[in-house]
Design a protein around this motif. Structure first.
Motif, short mmCIF file in Angstrom:
data_model
loop_
_atom_site.label_atom_id
_atom_site.label_comp_id
_atom_site.label_asym_id
_atom_site.label_seq_id
_atom_site.Cartn_x
_atom_site.Cartn_y
_atom_site.Cartn_z
N ARG A 4 0.83 -1.21 0.00
CA ARG A 4 0.00 0.00 0.00
C ARG A 4 0.86 1.25 0.00
O ARG A 4 0.59 2.21 -0.72
N MET A 5 1.91 1.24 0.81
CA MET A 5 2.79 2.39 0.88
C MET A 5 3.48 2.62 -0.48
O MET A 5 3.51 3.74 -0.98
N THR A 6 3.98 1.55 -1.07
CA THR A 6 4.66 1.66 -2.35
C THR A 6 3.70 2.13 -3.44
O THR A 6 4.04 2.99 -4.25
N SER A 7 2.50 1.59 -3.46
CA SER A 7 1.50 2.00 -4.45
C SER A 7 1.20 3.49 -4.32
O SER A 7 1.10 4.21 -5.32
N ARG A 8 1.07 3.95 -3.11
CA ARG A 8 0.76 5.37 -2.88
C ARG A 8 1.93 6.27 -3.31
O ARG A 8 1.73 7.31 -3.94
N ILE A 9 3.14 5.83 -3.01
CA ILE A 9 4.32 6.59 -3.43
C ILE A 9 4.38 6.68 -4.95
O ILE A 9 4.63 7.75 -5.51
N ILE A 10 4.14 5.55 -5.62
CA ILE A 10 4.18 5.53 -7.09
C ILE A 10 3.12 6.45 -7.69
O ILE A 10 3.37 7.14 -8.67
N GLU A 11 1.96 6.49 -7.10
CA GLU A 11 0.87 7.31 -7.63
C GLU A 11 1.06 8.80 -7.34
O GLU A 11 0.63 9.64 -8.12
N GLU A 12 1.71 9.13 -6.23
CA GLU A 12 1.76 10.52 -5.80
C GLU A 12 3.11 11.21 -5.97
O GLU A 12 3.20 12.42 -5.80
N SER A 13 4.14 10.47 -6.30
CA SER A 13 5.48 11.05 -6.36
C SER A 13 6.04 11.01 -7.77
O SER A 13 5.67 10.17 -8.57
N ASP A 14 6.94 11.92 -8.04
CA ASP A 14 7.72 11.86 -9.28
C ASP A 14 8.94 10.99 -8.98
O ASP A 14 9.71 11.29 -8.07
N ILE A 15 9.08 9.92 -9.76
CA ILE A 15 10.16 8.96 -9.53
C ILE A 15 10.96 8.82 -10.80
O ILE A 15 10.41 8.69 -11.89
N ARG A 16 12.28 8.85 -10.66
CA ARG A 16 13.17 8.64 -11.80
C ARG A 16 14.08 7.47 -11.47
O ARG A 16 14.70 7.43 -10.42
N ILE A 17 14.14 6.52 -12.40
CA ILE A 17 14.92 5.30 -12.19
C ILE A 17 15.91 5.14 -13.34
O ILE A 17 15.52 5.16 -14.51
N LEU A 18 17.17 4.96 -13.00
CA LEU A 18 18.20 4.55 -13.95
C LEU A 18 18.48 3.08 -13.64
O LEU A 18 18.82 2.75 -12.50
N ILE A 19 18.33 2.20 -14.62
CA ILE A 19 18.52 0.77 -14.36
C ILE A 19 19.36 0.17 -15.47
O ILE A 19 19.21 0.51 -16.64
N TYR A 20 20.26 -0.71 -15.08
CA TYR A 20 21.08 -1.40 -16.07
C TYR A 20 20.26 -2.48 -16.76
O TYR A 20 19.51 -3.22 -16.13
N LYS A 21 20.43 -2.58 -18.07
CA LYS A 21 19.75 -3.60 -18.87
C LYS A 21 20.08 -5.01 -18.36
O LYS A 21 19.23 -5.89 -18.35
#
Length: 161
Positions: A4-21
């Motif tokens: 629930r906490m993660t879902s809320r963060i994803i919906e309400e926050s601007d998130i930028r992810i750099l991930i290696y292929k």
């Protein structure tokens, strides 16, 4: 609670992810995921679900931006896929190896600023090894999923709608 906490963060926050292929391929080969610094062994169904969740993040959440790195940015860490840097206003940490209790909390303002500046330089980079197109990232995830799970069931086509 974590979901629930993660879902809320994803919906309400601007998130930028750099991930290696390579992380996607390592997930399939090693069948492990790092959950809050605890290694968890996954079965094939769980691997698929993990990739589907990430595909959902890439395709269906406009406030989550994901860039994929094809190759290496820091040559000193060329063979280490486990390094991780998490930056936020509340807490930031650095992890460089697989050892337990290996999280270095970054509480010095000057260090946080240096890491943030480095992240911004990479994020804004126009290097050809940084994939910014959601459809290309989704296609890469889809490719990994198809290579492992093609015989089990039909999968999505790897495009963001």
């Amino acid at each position: 609670s974590v979901y629930r906490m993660t879902s809320r963060i994803i919906e309400e926050s601007d998130i930028r992810i750099l991930i290696y292929k390579t992380i996607f391929y390592n997930l399939i080969v090693e069948r492990k995921i790092d959950f809050y610094n605890c290694k968890i062994q996954l079965n094939a169904r769980q691997q698929k679900r993990c990739l589907e969740y990430f595909m959902d993040l890439v395709c269906n959440h406009p406030n989550v931006q994901v860039y994929m790195i094809e190759g290496r940015i820091i040559t000193d860490l060329e063979y280490n896929d486990r390094h991780c840097l998490f930056l936020s206003e509340m807490v930031s940490y650095l992890r460089l190896d697989e050892a337990q209790n290996n999280l270095l909390l970054i509480n010095r303002v000057d260090m946080r600023e240096k890491f943030s500046k480095t992240f911004e330089v990479i994020w804004k980079s126009e290097e050809k090894g940084i994939v910014k197109n959601k459809e290309v990232i989704a296609a890469n995830i889809q490719h990994v999923m198809q290579g492992i799970f093609a015989e089990k069931e039909a999968l999505t086509d790897g495009t963001c709608v």
